[in-house]
Write a protein that holds these residues in place. Structure first.
Motif, PDB file in Angstrom:
ATOM      1  N   TRP A 101       8.600  -3.355  -6.995  1.00 48.33           N
ATOM      2  CA  TRP A 101       8.389  -3.231  -5.504  1.00 48.33           C
ATOM      3  C   TRP A 101       8.216  -4.379  -4.832  1.00 48.33           C
ATOM      4  CZ3 TRP A 101       5.164   0.442  -8.153  1.00 48.33           C
ATOM      5  CH2 TRP A 101       3.765  -0.146  -8.324  1.00 48.33           C
ATOM      6  N   SER A 102       8.325  -5.641  -5.625  1.00 52.59           N
ATOM      7  CA  SER A 102       8.140  -6.969  -5.241  1.00 52.59           C
ATOM      8  C   SER A 102       8.901  -7.400  -4.202  1.00 52.59           C
ATOM      9  CB  SER A 102       8.101  -7.872  -6.367  1.00 52.59           C
ATOM     10  OG  SER A 102       9.297  -8.175  -7.030  1.00 52.59           O
ATOM     11  N   GLY A 103       8.429  -8.130  -3.212  1.00 52.23           N
ATOM     12  CA  GLY A 103       9.327  -8.429  -1.899  1.00 52.23           C
ATOM     13  C   GLY A 103       8.989  -7.393  -1.010  1.00 52.23           C
ATOM     14  N   ARG A 104       8.553  -6.296  -1.073  1.00 48.95           N
ATOM     15  CA  ARG A 104       8.432  -5.368   0.051  1.00 48.95           C
ATOM     16  C   ARG A 104       7.670  -5.941   1.327  1.00 48.95           C
ATOM     17  NH1 ARG A 104       3.177  -1.634  -1.047  1.00 48.95           N
ATOM     18  NH2 ARG A 104       1.629  -2.824  -2.350  1.00 48.95           N
ATOM     19  N   GLU A 105       7.149  -6.914   1.059  1.00 49.43           N
ATOM     20  CA  GLU A 105       6.572  -7.615   2.388  1.00 49.43           C
ATOM     21  C   GLU A 105       7.444  -7.778   3.497  1.00 49.43           C
ATOM     22  OE1 GLU A 105       6.021  -8.832  -0.535  1.00 49.43           O
ATOM     23  OE2 GLU A 105       3.972  -8.385  -0.955  1.00 49.43           O
ATOM     24  N   GLY A 106       8.834  -8.040   2.898  1.00 42.74           N
ATOM     25  CA  GLY A 106       9.957  -8.214   3.939  1.00 42.74           C
ATOM     26  C   GLY A 106      10.264  -7.027   4.813  1.00 42.74           C
ATOM     27  N   ARG A 107       9.530  -5.818   4.340  1.00 39.25           N
ATOM     28  CA  ARG A 107      10.176  -4.593   5.250  1.00 39.25           C
ATOM     29  C   ARG A 107       9.245  -4.764   6.466  1.00 39.25           C
ATOM     30  NH1 ARG A 107      12.117   0.280   4.271  1.00 39.25           N
ATOM     31  NH2 ARG A 107      11.221   1.940   5.346  1.00 39.25           N
ATOM     32  N   ARG A 108       9.484  -4.279   7.654  1.00 41.07           N
ATOM     33  CA  ARG A 108       9.110  -4.378   8.964  1.00 41.07           C
ATOM     34  C   ARG A 108       9.209  -3.141   9.649  1.00 41.07           C
ATOM     35  NH1 ARG A 108      13.302  -8.195  10.890  1.00 41.07           N
ATOM     36  NH2 ARG A 108      15.247  -6.660  11.785  1.00 41.07           N
ATOM     37  N   VAL A 109       8.352  -2.507  10.416  1.00 43.06           N
ATOM     38  CA  VAL A 109       8.454  -1.273  11.372  1.00 43.06           C
ATOM     39  C   VAL A 109       8.389  -1.888  12.750  1.00 43.06           C
ATOM     40  CG1 VAL A 109       7.396  -0.079   9.357  1.00 43.06           C
ATOM     41  CG2 VAL A 109       5.919  -1.122  11.155  1.00 43.06           C
ATOM     42  N   ASN A 110       8.968  -0.645  13.537  1.00 42.17           N
ATOM     43  CA  ASN A 110       8.797  -0.667  14.912  1.00 42.17           C
ATOM     44  C   ASN A 110       7.716   0.361  15.415  1.00 42.17           C
ATOM     45  OD1 ASN A 110      10.601  -2.979  15.276  1.00 42.17           O
ATOM     46  ND2 ASN A 110      12.216  -1.393  14.959  1.00 42.17           N
ATOM     47  N   GLY A 111       6.636   0.030  16.160  1.00 47.55           N
ATOM     48  CA  GLY A 111       5.752   0.987  16.443  1.00 47.55           C
ATOM     49  C   GLY A 111       5.195   1.673  15.272  1.00 47.55           C
ATOM     50  N   ALA A 112       4.876   2.924  15.270  1.00 48.08           N
ATOM     51  CA  ALA A 112       4.031   3.536  14.179  1.00 48.08           C
ATOM     52  C   ALA A 112       4.980   4.289  13.297  1.00 48.08           C
ATOM     53  CB  ALA A 112       3.032   4.373  15.028  1.00 48.08           C
ATOM     54  N   ALA A 113       6.131   4.092  13.243  1.00 46.92           N
ATOM     55  CA  ALA A 113       6.849   4.916  12.182  1.00 46.92           C
ATOM     56  C   ALA A 113       7.817   3.751  11.493  1.00 46.92           C
ATOM     57  CB  ALA A 113       7.908   5.735  13.026  1.00 46.92           C
ATOM     58  N   SER A 114       8.069   4.230  10.359  1.00 45.80           N
ATOM     59  CA  SER A 114       8.823   3.212   9.440  1.00 45.80           C
ATOM     60  C   SER A 114       9.887   2.908  10.059  1.00 45.80           C
ATOM     61  CB  SER A 114       9.143   4.120   8.232  1.00 45.80           C
ATOM     62  OG  SER A 114       8.008   4.340   7.316  1.00 45.80           O
ATOM     63  N   GLY A 115      10.365   1.821   9.817  1.00 41.88           N
ATOM     64  CA  GLY A 115      11.753   1.110  10.504  1.00 41.88           C
ATOM     65  C   GLY A 115      12.743   0.536   9.312  1.00 41.88           C
ATOM     66  N   GLY A 116      13.456  -0.514   9.670  1.00 40.10           N
ATOM     67  CA  GLY A 116      14.380  -0.885   8.835  1.00 40.10           C
ATOM     68  C   GLY A 116      13.891  -1.948   7.884  1.00 40.10           C
ATOM     69  N   VAL A 117      14.706  -2.737   7.319  1.00 43.13           N
ATOM     70  CA  VAL A 117      14.304  -3.739   6.140  1.00 43.13           C
ATOM     71  C   VAL A 117      14.684  -5.299   6.651  1.00 43.13           C
ATOM     72  CG1 VAL A 117      14.599  -4.645   3.842  1.00 43.13           C
ATOM     73  CG2 VAL A 117      14.911  -2.007   4.608  1.00 43.13           C
ATOM     74  N   ALA A 118      13.652  -5.904   6.792  1.00 41.58           N
ATOM     75  CA  ALA A 118      14.181  -7.297   7.154  1.00 41.58           C
ATOM     76  C   ALA A 118      15.153  -7.847   6.079  1.00 41.58           C
ATOM     77  CB  ALA A 118      12.911  -8.243   7.504  1.00 41.58           C
ATOM     78  N   PRO A 119      15.778  -8.911   6.454  1.00 42.34           N
ATOM     79  CA  PRO A 119      16.604  -9.674   5.409  1.00 42.34           C
ATOM     80  C   PRO A 119      15.752 -10.427   4.434  1.00 42.34           C
ATOM     81  CG  PRO A 119      17.069 -10.405   7.669  1.00 42.34           C
ATOM     82  CD  PRO A 119      15.832  -9.591   7.857  1.00 42.34           C
ATOM     83  N   GLY A 120      16.370  -9.785   3.186  1.00 43.81           N
ATOM     84  CA  GLY A 120      15.622 -10.188   1.920  1.00 43.81           C
ATOM     85  C   GLY A 120      14.607  -9.019   1.158  1.00 43.81           C
ATOM     86  N   GLY A 121      14.321  -8.036   2.103  1.00 43.54           N
ATOM     87  CA  GLY A 121      13.359  -7.106   1.810  1.00 43.54           C
ATOM     88  C   GLY A 121      14.072  -5.883   1.075  1.00 43.54           C
ATOM     89  N   PRO A 122      13.579  -5.301  -0.110  1.00 42.13           N
ATOM     90  CA  PRO A 122      14.223  -4.307  -0.836  1.00 42.13           C
ATOM     91  C   PRO A 122      14.311  -3.064  -0.121  1.00 42.13           C
ATOM     92  CG  PRO A 122      11.912  -4.253  -1.555  1.00 42.13           C
ATOM     93  CD  PRO A 122      11.995  -5.503  -0.664  1.00 42.13           C
ATOM     94  N   ASP A 123      15.278  -2.240  -0.340  1.00 42.82           N
ATOM     95  CA  ASP A 123      15.392  -0.930   0.217  1.00 42.82           C
ATOM     96  C   ASP A 123      15.046   0.221  -0.668  1.00 42.82           C
ATOM     97  OD1 ASP A 123      17.534  -0.669  -1.521  1.00 42.82           O
ATOM     98  OD2 ASP A 123      18.902  -0.854   0.302  1.00 42.82           O
ATOM     99  N   THR A 124      15.046   1.279  -0.265  1.00 38.25           N
ATOM    100  CA  THR A 124      14.436   2.578  -1.436  1.00 38.25           C
ATOM    101  C   THR A 124      15.264   2.543  -2.575  1.00 38.25           C
ATOM    102  OG1 THR A 124      13.545   3.728   0.746  1.00 38.25           O
ATOM    103  CG2 THR A 124      13.944   4.925  -1.383  1.00 38.25           C
ATOM    104  N   SER A 125      16.631   2.350  -2.125  1.00 40.26           N
ATOM    105  CA  SER A 125      17.400   2.612  -3.450  1.00 40.26           C
ATOM    106  C   SER A 125      17.185   1.555  -4.321  1.00 40.26           C
ATOM    107  CB  SER A 125      18.926   2.397  -2.836  1.00 40.26           C
ATOM    108  OG  SER A 125      19.968   2.749  -3.928  1.00 40.26           O
ATOM    109  N   THR A 126      17.029   0.441  -3.989  1.00 43.39           N
ATOM    110  CA  THR A 126      16.785  -0.960  -4.891  1.00 43.39           C
ATOM    111  C   THR A 126      15.348  -0.466  -5.716  1.00 43.39           C
ATOM    112  OG1 THR A 126      17.927  -2.222  -3.218  1.00 43.39           O
ATOM    113  CG2 THR A 126      16.548  -3.287  -5.030  1.00 43.39           C
ATOM    114  N   VAL A 127      14.407  -0.103  -5.170  1.00 38.65           N
ATOM    115  CA  VAL A 127      13.168   0.093  -5.641  1.00 38.65           C
ATOM    116  C   VAL A 127      13.189   1.142  -6.702  1.00 38.65           C
ATOM    117  CG1 VAL A 127      10.862   0.486  -5.548  1.00 38.65           C
ATOM    118  CG2 VAL A 127      11.802  -0.844  -3.755  1.00 38.65           C
TER     119      VAL A 127
END
Length: 505
Positions: A454-480
């Protein structure tokens, strides 16, 4: 007898768990299970597995032996014991025990290629008074016998179980029909033990029947391997979603920044004004993370139960046991960095600084003298924030928690994989005492490899209080999940190999 049709007859002293084991092997409910003598009163045939080539492995569930001592005494008086016994017309209403026994003996003589004889392993072998007369009957029949140690109790370390198994093997060594003695508890067996049993059956069959039987064993193993693979996919997906989940807290105000900085540098007293709001924000964020992982763990456990052809659902009690820890990851606030730059720039150069009370962590590998010299205080903040892809303070599950999640997930898998269907609906029970340290050691050894998934997950971002998308370079669920799955598979196979040395896993 057709060479592509192979039959196993399940027989034992009455109320020893035959039907319970049949349910576990078949993956669906058959017959009746209750704590009483002669619950099974008829001989029933069930298809265990078949192949497209027309091969079929049949399991016969028979009535149990009743008054074994009286039976053996009668048979010893006959020149052709079994022929005489099955030819008698017993009064099924006046001597039901003997009638049921006759049905079992007839089935074994006429149908069985191999006899599966269950014994109650919770008894001392020398205390099982029924054992000698029943084995004498099986000797008279002459069909090869595999003795299954049932009701072995809770799982124990392999060395301890081996001592018990050896005691039974020595006791049964003098019976010519007994070809093998194996543990296969109707309540707590594991699928690798089932495959070992089938392989032992194959060693006994005549050569002309082994080709068909090899196809049947392959089909059975493929079914169990698919269940195993599906279970590992569930564990990997649950872990991936937890690793990438996060919550964003509201931006810290300047007053809070100054207060944090003072506290970090040891200046002045702790201030309480405004702390309540910050704590409230964090509490809500942690609750949101916790609610999502609770729901995901419950759904995952329900999927494991279904994959293993059990019934029931995950309990709230199980989920409450999982301790929740959260990692607070604060981006470098530009105003905080500017205020700090004059005071601690010397410490930043090439060394890194950790101001824990302010939630600020700058690793030595992130802030270097070159960056400090080129960008200055506020520039450092922008570079670190952009490099990490953060916007505001985020809360996420830390590496230690995620590794503990792997431990608990593997324990849950083992519990489900050992849960015999004959026990009824799934219910959570305490793990054997030696399981948790065994699993913890395995996960600790693999920790670095797990964290890397799960390295590189710092690239993941959210909007508001709910989970959001993935910033460029951040892994997605399938990758992890794809990266974690082979590791989880390897860990689980290692654990099965330790629990069942020398058996396929």
């Amino acid at each position: 007898m057709s060479e592509d049709r192979i039959s196993l007859s399940l027989i034992s002293h009455t109320n020893a768990g035959k039907t319970t084991l049949a349910r576990t092997l078949l993956g669906y409910d058959v017959g009746e299970v209750r704590d009483a003598a002669h619950v099974t009163v008829d001989v029933n045939a069930y298809s265990l597995i078949s192949t497209p080539a027309g091969d079929e492995l049949t399991l016969w569930d028979t009535p149990g032996f009743g008054d074994s001592a009286r039976l053996a005494k009668r048979l010893r008086q006959q020149g052709n014991p079994i022929g005489w016994f099955v030819g008698q017309v017993w009064d099924r209403f006046r001597d039901r025990s003997m009638w049921f026994t006759q049905q079992a003996v007839s089935n074994v003589r006429d149908q069985a290629d191999v006899v599966l004889y269950l014994v109650n392993a919770s008894e001392e072998p020398t205390d099982a008074g029924y054992l000698e007369p029943e084995l004498a009957v099986l000797e008279w029949i002459g069909k090869p016998v595999i003795v299954l140690l049932n009701q072995t109790g809770r799982s124990r370390p392999a060395a301890e179980e081996a001592v018990e198994h050896e005691r039974w093997r020595k006791l049964l060594a003098n019976y010519q029909v007994v070809r093998s003695v194996l543990p296969l508890d109707a309540f707590a067996r594991c699928w690798v033990q089932e495959i070992t049993l089938l392989q032992e059956v194959g060693k006994i069959l005549p050569a002309q029947r082994r080709e068909a039987y090899t196809r049947l064993v392959g089909a059975w193993q493929l079914r169990r391997e698919r269940q195993f693979e599906a279970a590992m996919a569930v564990l990997a997906e649950t872990l991936a979603r937890a690793a990438l989940d996060l919550e964003t807290l509201p931006e810290t105000r300047l007053t809070g920044t100054l207060r944090d900085l003072k506290r970090a540098l040891g200046v002045g007293r702790d201030a309480h004004a405004g702390d309540a709001a910050a704590k409230d924000d964090k509490a809500h964020a942690v609750q949101a993370l916790g609610a999502r992982i609770d729901a995901d763990l419950q759904a995952g456990l329900d999927r494991l139960i279904a994959i293993h052809e059990l019934e029931g659902h995950a309990s709230d009690e199980l989920l409450r046991r999982i301790a929740l820890t959260v990692s607070v990851e604060a981006p470098v606030n530009e105003r905080k960095a500017a205020l700090m730059s004059g005071a601690v720039s010397g410490a930043l150069t090439g060394l890194g600084v950790d101001i824990a009370h302010a939630g600020l962590t700058l690793g030595a590998g992130v802030i270097t003298g070159a960056v400090v010299g080129a960008l200055g205080g506020a520039g450092i903040a922008r570079g670190v924030n952009m490099a990490r892809g953060r916007r505001g303070t985020t809360l996420r599950w830390d590496d230690s928690f995620l590794c503990e999640l792997v431990v608990s997930s593997l324990l849950r898998y083992l519990a489900v994989a050992h849960y015999g269907r004959g026990r009824g609906q799934w219910r959570e029970t305490e793990y054997p005492a030696f399981w948790p340290p065994l699993v913890s050691r395995a996960v600790t050894t693999a920790k670095a490899a797990l964290v890397a998934t799960w390295s590189g997950r710092e690239g993941r971002r959210v909007n508001g209080a709910a989970s959001g998308g993935v910033a460029p370079g951040g892994p997605d669920t399938s990758t992890v999940a794809t990266a974690a799955r082979p590791l989880l598979t390897e860990l689980t196979r290692q654990l099965l190999a330790e629990l069942y040395p020398g058996q396929p896993g």
